[in-house]
Design a protein around this motif. Structure first.
Motif, PDB file in Angstrom:
ATOM      1  N   UNK B 156       0.862  -1.179   0.000  1.00 50.15           N
ATOM      2  CA  UNK B 156       0.000   0.000   0.000  1.00 50.15           C
ATOM      3  C   UNK B 156       0.896   1.226   0.000  1.00 50.15           C
ATOM      4  N   UNK B 157       0.552   2.180  -0.857  1.00 47.06           N
ATOM      5  CA  UNK B 157       1.385   3.368  -0.969  1.00 47.06           C
ATOM      6  C   UNK B 157       0.734   4.529  -0.227  1.00 47.06           C
ATOM      7  N   UNK B 158       1.512   5.135   0.678  1.00 46.31           N
ATOM      8  CA  UNK B 158       1.070   6.321   1.403  1.00 46.31           C
ATOM      9  C   UNK B 158       2.142   7.385   1.224  1.00 46.31           C
ATOM     10  N   UNK B 159       1.786   8.572   0.847  1.00 45.78           N
ATOM     11  CA  UNK B 159       2.755   9.634   0.527  1.00 45.78           C
ATOM     12  C   UNK B 159       3.780   9.143  -0.500  1.00 45.78           C
ATOM     13  N   UNK B 160       3.323   8.288  -1.428  1.00 45.36           N
ATOM     14  CA  UNK B 160       4.200   7.689  -2.444  1.00 45.36           C
ATOM     15  C   UNK B 160       5.296   6.813  -1.873  1.00 45.36           C
ATOM     16  N   UNK B 161       5.153   6.399  -0.619  1.00 45.82           N
ATOM     17  CA  UNK B 161       6.087   5.430  -0.046  1.00 45.82           C
ATOM     18  C   UNK B 161       5.314   4.140   0.154  1.00 45.82           C
ATOM     19  N   UNK B 162       5.896   3.023  -0.363  1.00 45.38           N
ATOM     20  CA  UNK B 162       5.170   1.766  -0.283  1.00 45.38           C
ATOM     21  C   UNK B 162       5.539   1.029   0.994  1.00 45.38           C
TER      22      UNK B 162
END
Lengths: 110, 231
Positions: B156-162
């Motif tokens: 899952x990507x949050x703030x473009x960090x997976x």
């Protein structure tokens, strides 16, 4: 017949004068008890028409029917069964049956 | 005229019946009349709430007016940093972990049901925000106004960090409210536990939530002085 009407009027007067009212939670039970009472009164009228009116049967029927009906609905409510509508339906049917019998009697008499 | 026993009983019964009829009639009238009262109570509660909000805002205005201009700027700066997620925060809150189901997937069921998805995380975050969470992070990524929670293959990507499960969601807010929001009957926790997804929520007295780390430069948008969109 005249006594019945006088009694009814006295009762209604009392009911409007006395400042009690039914709490919302119990209004269902009360309306079922009222229905049972109405049923007994119409049953009594029918019995009077047929000539087999018995005041003991009438007076015990009036109170036990009302109390039992309210009690059954109360228990049903506790057990999650909606006996309220069942009681209203059953008593309503009986009231209309009794009314029908009374009407027949009057039509035959006159 | 002779009054016999039968007639007395009829009179008694009719008095009782009339009494009951009148009482029932009056009670019904009362309940009809009292319905608007409930509305009044509801409205007065609303009024009370709005008044207290108003009071808070007035206090804030007074506080800001009392400060010198540099202090004022500092305070506004701090507030903006806090709200935008640019500063790390700490306070009472909860730490919630979600992991894929430990159950063995049944053949007739979709195996996807046993995994944690972006939607599940979104639902949890939504529930936390509705319960008044002031700051939220997912696996160390602070949620800002522009953060996404998106499916990226098995991650899952949050703030473009997976990041991969298990997911740790931290939130600052009223502990009880946050716990209840997640654990309420028929809520998020209930619907996820059906599939054996491991959801664990713990109240913590001091939760630390990191700041938003990526760049916050806007490349396209510029501030506008217009109050309304012109036609």
């Amino acid at each position: 017949m005249i006594y019945a009407v006088i009694g009814l009027l006295i009762g209604m007067l009392l009911g409007f004068v006395v400042p009690w009212s039914i709490p919302v939670g119990y209004s269902g039970l009360f309306s079922v008890a009222l229905m049972a009472s109405l049923d007994t009164v119409f049953g009594g009228l029918k019995a009077a028409c047929n000539g087999n009116f018995d005041d003991r049967v009438f007076i015990t029927g009036f109170f036990t029917n009302a109390l039992l009906a309210a009690f059954l609905v109360y228990v049903g409510d506790r057990l999650g069964m909606d006996l309220y509508y069942v009681a209203l339906l059953a008593f309503g049917l009986r009231i209309f049956n009794n009314l029908g019998a009374i009407r027949h009697y009057w039509l035959q008499k006159h | 005229m002779r009054i016999d026993k039968g007639q007395i009983s009829i009179v008694c019964v009719c008095i009782v019946l009339g009494f009951m009829l009148a009482i029932q009639f009056r009670s019904t009238q009362d309940t009809r009349a009292s319905l608007p009262f409930q509305r009044v109570e509801e409205l007065s509660a609303r009024l009370h709430q709005v008044e207290s909000e108003n009071q808070e805002l007035e206090d804030e205005i007074r506080e800001l007016k009392g400060l010198s201009s540099s202090e004022k700027n500092d305070k506004i700066n701090d507030d903006i940093l806090m709200i935008s997620g640019m500063s790390a925060l700490e306070g009472p809150g909860i730490i919630l972990t979600i992991d894929d189901s430990g159950k063995i997937a049944k053949k007739e069921n979709d195996p996807n049901l046993y995994l944690v998805h972006d939607e599940d995380i979104l639902k949890v975050v939504n529930e936390l925000r509705a319960a008044g969470a002031e700051a939220i992070s997912i696996n160390g990524q602070r949620l800002t106004a522009n953060s996404e929670i998106r499916c990226a293959g098995p991650t899952i990507s949050v703030n473009n960090v997976r990041s991969a499960p298990p997911f740790e969601i931290r939130a600052i807010g009223e502990k009880e409210n946050l716990m209840n929001a997640i654990n309420m009957r028929g809520g998020v926790a209930d619907s996820l536990k059906v599939w054996g997804i491991k959801l664990n929520i713990q109240p913590v007295d001091n939760v630390w939530i990191p700041a938003y780390k990526a760049s916050s430069k806007y490349k396209l948008a510029v501030t506008s002085n217009r109050e309304e969109e012109s036609k």
